[in-house]
Design a protein around this motif. Structure first.
Motif, short mmCIF file in Angstrom:
data_model
loop_
_atom_site.label_atom_id
_atom_site.label_comp_id
_atom_site.label_asym_id
_atom_site.label_seq_id
_atom_site.Cartn_x
_atom_site.Cartn_y
_atom_site.Cartn_z
N THR A 47 0.94 -1.24 0.00
CA THR A 47 -0.05 0.10 0.07
C THR A 47 0.87 1.23 -0.05
O THR A 47 1.91 1.21 0.73
CB THR A 47 -0.91 0.03 1.43
OG1 THR A 47 -1.57 -1.06 1.39
CG2 THR A 47 -1.71 1.10 1.40
N ALA A 48 0.61 2.36 -0.75
CA ALA A 48 1.54 3.40 -0.83
C ALA A 48 1.50 4.03 0.64
O ALA A 48 0.70 4.24 1.16
CB ALA A 48 0.82 4.55 -2.13
N GLY A 49 2.74 4.75 0.67
CA GLY A 49 3.01 5.44 1.86
C GLY A 49 3.83 4.51 2.83
O GLY A 49 3.94 3.50 2.65
N PRO A 50 4.40 5.28 3.84
CA PRO A 50 5.30 4.66 4.63
C PRO A 50 4.37 3.69 5.35
O PRO A 50 3.28 3.82 6.08
CB PRO A 50 5.63 5.70 5.58
CG PRO A 50 4.86 6.73 5.47
CD PRO A 50 4.12 6.83 4.02
N ARG A 51 4.76 2.50 5.44
CA ARG A 51 4.18 1.36 6.19
C ARG A 51 5.21 0.45 6.78
O ARG A 51 6.16 0.21 6.20
CB ARG A 51 3.24 0.56 5.30
CG ARG A 51 2.11 1.32 4.37
CD ARG A 51 0.96 1.44 5.51
NE ARG A 51 -0.34 1.78 4.78
CZ ARG A 51 -0.57 3.19 4.37
NH1 ARG A 51 0.43 3.88 4.44
NH2 ARG A 51 -1.65 3.23 3.96
N PRO A 52 4.76 -0.02 7.88
CA PRO A 52 5.75 -1.18 8.30
C PRO A 52 5.68 -2.29 7.26
O PRO A 52 4.68 -2.95 6.91
CB PRO A 52 5.34 -1.77 9.84
CG PRO A 52 3.98 -1.01 9.85
CD PRO A 52 3.79 0.02 9.11
N ARG A 53 6.85 -3.08 7.31
CA ARG A 53 6.89 -4.41 6.31
C ARG A 53 7.02 -5.53 7.47
O ARG A 53 7.83 -5.69 8.09
CB ARG A 53 8.21 -4.22 5.52
CG ARG A 53 8.15 -3.09 4.44
CD ARG A 53 9.25 -3.16 3.58
NE ARG A 53 10.67 -3.05 4.40
CZ ARG A 53 11.13 -1.36 4.37
NH1 ARG A 53 10.45 -0.55 3.73
NH2 ARG A 53 12.22 -1.37 4.98
N ILE A 54 6.01 -6.25 7.07
CA ILE A 54 5.91 -7.44 7.87
C ILE A 54 5.85 -8.81 6.81
O ILE A 54 4.89 -8.71 6.06
CB ILE A 54 4.39 -7.22 8.60
CG1 ILE A 54 4.35 -6.09 9.64
CG2 ILE A 54 4.16 -8.66 9.48
CD1 ILE A 54 3.10 -5.88 10.35
N TYR A 55 6.61 -9.67 7.49
CA TYR A 55 6.81 -11.02 7.08
C TYR A 55 6.28 -12.03 7.77
O TYR A 55 6.67 -12.08 8.94
CB TYR A 55 8.40 -11.16 6.69
CG TYR A 55 8.62 -12.71 6.06
CD1 TYR A 55 8.49 -12.79 4.85
CD2 TYR A 55 9.10 -13.52 7.05
CE1 TYR A 55 8.95 -14.27 4.51
CE2 TYR A 55 9.56 -14.70 6.79
CZ TYR A 55 9.42 -15.02 5.32
OH TYR A 55 9.76 -16.44 4.97
#
Ligand SMILES: [Zn+2]
Length: 253
Positions: A47-55
């Motif tokens: 999703t556009a914009g700063p977001r945490p990256r979760i794996y």
């Protein structure tokens, strides 16, 4: 322990369910390899914009059916939404799942193969991981045939705010916590193991060590006890995952 292991199930059918649910929820489904006649898939959603990256990963041990089902239910329920950028590898060992065995069809424990990459599955998985950015949070979802309750490992080398206690509290509302002072030969407190790691000294790496060395500074391996009913294990994993996700997308303080 009982010799009765997980009832085998059809990994290709499960992959199809992930593809269907993922497409509905806006995920891109990528085939990054194959094991037997089953594709190895990763689902991603940005999703556009700063977001945490979760794996999130599951299914590296084929006798642990609750983890892939827990991830499927999170996708189906819309939990993996626009609050984060998602990276999901839900079925890392299709052959093991088909046979109900911990190892793949060649007898390799895939969750010990992340240093030497001997298996085609983990070579393909690591190849995919190398094309991804770093993660703010990684969770490897597992089960344990010998544990008395839910427990987890935390790898948090920089001393970031821990998610371990809230995850344990969330899981405890669904299933017992393994309060043993030692689990799998490691010191444990309140269901939390915080191993001191020296990756170069370890001959065999689980996924979590590979992730710490290459991709993330905060990771968890969460485990449910295989002796409980499947629905309870799936619910416990969901509860812990949802708590970790909530705390990551809405940081405390
Ligand atoms: Zn496992």
């Amino acid at each position: 322990m009982s010799a009765v292991k997980a009832a085998p199930f059809d990994p290709a059918a499960l992959v199809a369910r992930f593809e269907g649910a993922g497409a509905k929820a806006g995920f891109r489904c990528e085939v990054f390899g194959a094991a037997g006649n089953c594709p190895l898939v990763a689902l991603t959603k940005r999703t556009a914009g700063p977001r945490p990256r979760i794996y999130l990963s599951a299914g590296s041990h084929g006798d642990e059916p609750a983890p892939p089902l827990a991830l499927l239910s999170l996708i189906e329920s819309g939990t993996l939404d626009a609050r984060a950028v998602w990276f999901v590898c839900p079925i890392l060992n299709p052959e093991g799942l088909a046979c109900g065995t911990r190892e793949n069809a060649s007898g390799t424990d895939l969750n010990r193969d992340y240093r030497h990459l001997d298996s085609p599955e983990i070579r393909a998985h690591v190849g995919w991981l190398r094309r991804q950015p770093n993660f703010d949070l990684a969770i490897c979802v597992h089960e344990d045939w010998e544990s008395k309750g839910f427990y987890l490992y935390e790898l948090n080398p920089d001393g970031r705010p821990s998610l371990a206690e809230p995850m344990i509290r969330a899981a405890s509302r669904v299933c017992p916590i393994d309060m043993s002072p030692e689990i799998e030969g490691r010191e444990s407190k309140g269901g939390i193991i915080r191993p001191l790691l020296d990756p170069p000294s370890r001959e065999k790496w689980p996924e979590s060590i590979y992730l710490q060395v290459n991709h993330t500074r905060l990771s968890y391996t969460i485990e449910t006890p295989s002796s409980l009913p499947l629905e309870t294990r799936v619910a416990a994993l969901q509860a812990a995952l949802c708590k970790a996700i909530d705390l990551t997308v809405r940081p405390r303080r």
